[in-house]
Design a protein around this motif. Structure first.
Motif, PDB file in Angstrom:
ATOM      1  N   LEU A  55       0.795  -1.233   0.000  1.00 53.17           N
ATOM      2  CA  LEU A  55       0.000   0.000   0.000  1.00 53.17           C
ATOM      3  C   LEU A  55       0.827   1.282   0.000  1.00 53.17           C
ATOM      4  O   LEU A  55       0.285   2.372   0.178  1.00 53.17           O
ATOM      5  N   TYR A  82       4.080   7.886   4.638  1.00 52.09           N
ATOM      6  CA  TYR A  82       3.274   7.423   5.763  1.00 52.09           C
ATOM      7  C   TYR A  82       4.019   7.644   7.075  1.00 52.09           C
ATOM      8  O   TYR A  82       5.237   7.486   7.141  1.00 52.09           O
ATOM      9  N   LEU A  85       1.698   3.711   9.090  1.00 49.96           N
ATOM     10  CA  LEU A  85       0.987   2.600   8.450  1.00 49.96           C
ATOM     11  C   LEU A  85       1.759   1.283   8.517  1.00 49.96           C
ATOM     12  O   LEU A  85       1.160   0.216   8.628  1.00 49.96           O
ATOM     13  N   HIS A  86       3.088   1.356   8.464  1.00 49.10           N
ATOM     14  CA  HIS A  86       3.890   0.131   8.448  1.00 49.10           C
ATOM     15  C   HIS A  86       4.588  -0.144   9.778  1.00 49.10           C
ATOM     16  O   HIS A  86       5.357  -1.108   9.878  1.00 49.10           O
ATOM     17  N   LYS A  91      -2.461  -1.242  12.492  1.00 53.00           N
ATOM     18  CA  LYS A  91      -2.515  -0.720  11.124  1.00 53.00           C
ATOM     19  C   LYS A  91      -1.762  -1.614  10.156  1.00 53.00           C
ATOM     20  O   LYS A  91      -2.217  -1.847   9.024  1.00 53.00           O
ATOM     21  N   SER A  92      -0.621  -2.136  10.562  1.00 53.84           N
ATOM     22  CA  SER A  92       0.162  -2.970   9.651  1.00 53.84           C
ATOM     23  C   SER A  92      -0.579  -4.276   9.350  1.00 53.84           C
ATOM     24  O   SER A  92      -0.494  -4.801   8.227  1.00 53.84           O
ATOM     25  N   VAL A  95      -3.192  -3.325   6.864  1.00 50.35           N
ATOM     26  CA  VAL A  95      -2.536  -3.108   5.569  1.00 50.35           C
ATOM     27  C   VAL A  95      -2.302  -4.436   4.850  1.00 50.35           C
ATOM     28  O   VAL A  95      -2.593  -4.566   3.652  1.00 50.35           O
ATOM     29  N   SER A  99      -4.240  -5.191   1.390  1.00 49.12           N
ATOM     30  CA  SER A  99      -3.438  -5.335   0.169  1.00 49.12           C
ATOM     31  C   SER A  99      -3.737  -6.669  -0.504  1.00 49.12           C
ATOM     32  O   SER A  99      -3.822  -6.755  -1.734  1.00 49.12           O
ATOM     33  N   PHE A 123      -6.158   5.371   2.490  1.00 52.37           N
ATOM     34  CA  PHE A 123      -4.939   4.977   3.191  1.00 52.37           C
ATOM     35  C   PHE A 123      -4.308   6.171   3.898  1.00 52.37           C
ATOM     36  O   PHE A 123      -3.681   6.023   4.956  1.00 52.37           O
ATOM     37  N   ASP A 127      -3.600   6.237   7.918  1.00 51.65           N
ATOM     38  CA  ASP A 127      -2.284   6.600   8.436  1.00 51.65           C
ATOM     39  C   ASP A 127      -2.364   7.692   9.493  1.00 51.65           C
ATOM     40  O   ASP A 127      -1.546   7.728  10.413  1.00 51.65           O
TER      41      ASP A 127
END
Length: 239
Positions: A55, A82, A85-86, A91-92, A95, A99, A123, A127
């Motif tokens: 993403l 971001y 997000l990761h 959130k991860s 994601v 995805s 997205f 984030d």
């Protein structure tokens, strides 16, 4: 043909020793797959492995031959950085799940700017907000409109939702008619935006069953749909 377009990374799979095959949904050309040679070993190249996390929003310069083969990316840069997000655990997980959902759900190889903008804006919202436990539920409902299978809510006060027909009904008319708490939660997702999500308070059971309802709906209405493998991780996290 050399093109410049925004792109959202859907997946990246290791190929051979140092290559990646990357699937992207692009603003200008729809779904595209790219072969990135040597990117896993190159430390000074124009393409960084970190750009191809799920993403990630990029702006790419690519070579498109449009012959049904893997294309090539010449340059890439982050179009929308971001913050969380990761790195945020919840959130991860969302994601990874979304995805995989998008990789299964989006089949069109033509440009669809409204769909691309919906993804990009959604997205960005994810984030930048903290109360996101129900984000994937509303995201999937809204996504169905861009995929051409948004439910008919004209009779939303009826107690049953027919997943096969995609409408609300007064009586149980078959195998795929549902009623109860999951349908009640599902109804509450219609007509709201992401900013309203903090007002929706769900138990873990309600969230899980509503998601299962949405996934069955996708299975019935999208050709070639596969249940995401990351669903197990998502359910474990929320449990």
């Amino acid at each position: 043909m050399v093109v410049t377009t925004k792109a959202i990374v859907l997946s990246a799979i290791k190929y051979a020793e140092a290559d990646l095959i990357v699937s992207c949904y692009t603003e200008g050309y729809g779904l595209k797959s790219y072969l990135l040679r040597g990117v896993l070993k190159s430390k000074k190249g124009a393409l960084k492995t970190s750009y191809f996390q799920p993403l990630t929003q990029l702006e790419i310069v690519a070579v498109h031959k449009d012959k049904g083969t893997l294309e090539r990316i010449k340059e890439a840069k982050i179009a929308q950085p971001y913050r969380s997000l990761h790195t945020h655990v919840v959130k991860s997980a969302i994601v990874l799940f979304l995805s995989e959902m998008l990789k299964n759900a989006i089949q069109e190889e033509e440009a669809n700017p409204p769909l691309f903008h919906y993804l990009a804006q959604s997205f960005y919202w994810l984030d930048n907000h903290e109360q996101v436990a129900n984000f994937h539920l509303l995201f999937l409902l809204k996504l169905s409109a861009y995929l051409g299978c948004y439910p008919d809510a004209s009779n939303i006060d009826a107690p049953y939702f027919n997943l096969s027909e995609g409408n609300f009904q007064e009586t149980d008319s078959g195998l795929y008619c549902e009623k109860g708490p999951a349908v009640a939660v599902f109804k509450g997702l219609f007509g709201i935006d992401f900013d309203s999500l903090p007002q929706i308070k769900l138990t873990k059971s309600e969230r899980k069953h509503t998601l299962n309802l949405l996934l069955v709906y996708y299975q019935l209405h999208l050709q070639g749909y596969k249940k995401p493998r990351s669903l197990l991780v998502l359910n474990q996290l929320f449990n």
